[in-house]
Design a protein around this motif. Sequence first.
Motif, PDB file in Angstrom:
ATOM      1  N   ALA A  77      42.440  44.173  40.947  1.00 21.72           N
ATOM      2  CA  ALA A  77      42.328  43.798  42.359  1.00 21.72           C
ATOM      3  C   ALA A  77      41.181  44.581  43.023  1.00 21.72           C
ATOM      4  N   ARG A  78      40.971  45.825  42.606  1.00 26.27           N
ATOM      5  CA  ARG A  78      39.913  46.658  43.217  1.00 26.27           C
ATOM      6  C   ARG A  78      38.532  46.345  42.650  1.00 26.27           C
ATOM      7  N   VAL A  79      38.455  46.252  41.297  1.00 30.13           N
ATOM      8  CA  VAL A  79      37.149  46.125  40.626  1.00 30.13           C
ATOM      9  C   VAL A  79      36.684  44.670  40.586  1.00 30.13           C
ATOM     10  N   GLY A  80      37.653  43.737  40.465  1.00 26.55           N
ATOM     11  CA  GLY A  80      37.324  42.311  40.375  1.00 26.55           C
ATOM     12  C   GLY A  80      37.080  41.876  38.939  1.00 26.55           C
ATOM     13  N   LEU A  81      36.925  40.568  38.741  1.00 19.59           N
ATOM     14  CA  LEU A  81      36.632  39.991  37.422  1.00 19.59           C
ATOM     15  C   LEU A  81      35.296  39.259  37.492  1.00 19.59           C
ATOM     16  N   GLY A 102      37.969  49.189  20.810  1.00 18.93           N
ATOM     17  CA  GLY A 102      38.804  49.672  21.914  1.00 18.93           C
ATOM     18  C   GLY A 102      38.343  49.117  23.247  1.00 18.93           C
ATOM     19  N   GLN A 103      37.824  47.867  23.224  1.00 18.45           N
ATOM     20  CA  GLN A 103      37.340  47.245  24.465  1.00 18.45           C
ATOM     21  C   GLN A 103      37.759  45.793  24.527  1.00 18.45           C
ATOM     22  N   LYS A 104      37.931  45.310  25.757  1.00 15.80           N
ATOM     23  CA  LYS A 104      38.180  43.878  25.917  1.00 15.80           C
ATOM     24  C   LYS A 104      37.545  43.414  27.226  1.00 15.80           C
ATOM     25  N   VAL A 105      36.855  42.296  27.169  1.00 17.37           N
ATOM     26  CA  VAL A 105      36.287  41.723  28.392  1.00 17.37           C
ATOM     27  C   VAL A 105      37.348  40.834  29.026  1.00 17.37           C
ATOM     28  N   LEU A 106      37.624  41.081  30.302  1.00 19.65           N
ATOM     29  CA  LEU A 106      38.589  40.262  31.044  1.00 19.65           C
ATOM     30  C   LEU A 106      37.799  39.331  31.959  1.00 19.65           C
ATOM     31  N   ARG A 107      37.988  38.035  31.737  1.00 18.62           N
ATOM     32  CA  ARG A 107      37.220  37.081  32.553  1.00 18.62           C
ATOM     33  C   ARG A 107      38.101  36.357  33.564  1.00 18.62           C
ATOM     34  N   LEU A 108      39.318  35.998  33.123  1.00 17.66           N
ATOM     35  CA  LEU A 108      40.207  35.191  33.960  1.00 17.66           C
ATOM     36  C   LEU A 108      41.482  35.969  34.253  1.00 17.66           C
ATOM     37  N   ALA A 109      42.186  35.573  35.333  1.00 16.40           N
ATOM     38  CA  ALA A 109      43.426  36.268  35.709  1.00 16.40           C
ATOM     39  C   ALA A 109      44.398  36.295  34.532  1.00 16.40           C
TER      40      ALA A 109
END
Length: 362
Positions: free
Chosen positions: A129-133, A148-155
Amino acid sequence: MKLGIIGAGQLGQMMALAARPLGIDTAFLDPSVEACGGRVGKLFCADYSDPTGLAELADFAEVISFEFENVPPATVALLARSRPVYPPAEALATARDRWAEKTLFQSLGIATAPVAEVNDQQGLVEAVARVGLPAVLKTRTLGYDGKGQKVLRLAEDVAGTFAELGAVPLILEGFIDFEFELSCIGVRDPQGLCVFYPLIRNDHRQGILHRSQPLDEPHLQALAERAVESVMQTLNYVGVLAFEFFVRDGQLIGNEIAPRVHNSGHWTIEGSRCSQFENHVRAVMNLPLGNTETLGPVAMYNVIGKRPEVHNLLAIPGLHWHDYGKSERRGRKIAHITLTASSDAELVERCAAVEAQLINEL
Ligand code: AMP
């Protein structure tokens, strides 16, 4: 003189090779009996927290250094009781924790992506909610080469992701739509003198460095040197430090630091008057730093997972093959290639010849 290195992978191996002409003997501590550094220096084979192994290394060495940042802090503390340990413990502690790293950058006025700490799934929801997507979720410690990483694109990417990354402390970073990535390698000696290599443009494939080439960008160079110098002064640093940045709109956005010699600086072996490896050894052994000037057009490729036909590669003029002596495994860095040339056009031609022969398995 005698240097002890924690970790005997290719970075340690190349440090030892640079130390040799300076008359410096090297020994390593590494839990793997097959660690490639063992071919060029004495290998104490023991766990990084094994008291006997640490005592053997400290008995051998006048100064201790590292080839990776994830050394247990207790190991550093123990060694530092009897020997100078460079880079200092505070630099390792900062570089191994992405949150500490970003906090340091921000305190020094170095721009970063928007960031938030994440300690549970609810915290992740609040951080989004703070950083956004889009955003990149990363483990705070022990991540490398995009692991140890994942890109979050959608809710819907957010649900269950805290557990998916191992339910460990995480950091959420806003996704930076960068134009390209670069690194700046600096060296600081115990008296506080700093020198810098030219900026390096880095291309990654699936989070792993693929290609590096020095870059002539005086404006960005000045910005990067200021950032690297401020980090090194704050950490009372000794040795080589690499700072990775994203470039967007002519500005630098700080991503991470590596408190050690760096993959993006391998070309300095043939491409610079004094390589990053030699300069790291000089710095930690309190010897005068060497000239960081570039000798001419140069580029470096990583060899990952599978060896190409070396006999054919060596027929390319200006090509230097560095085999780490490691077995082939998908995603593993097993060698690198440096190309030198007398003109930019010639370098482009030689790079095309290498790219036609690389068979990297990521
Ligand atoms: P790192 O382990 O932080 O160096 O990340 C590995 C690679 O993932 C970087 O070299 C970038 O290509 C990409 N990456 C990491 N963080 C971000 C970000 N905040 N925005 C966009 N790409 C990123």
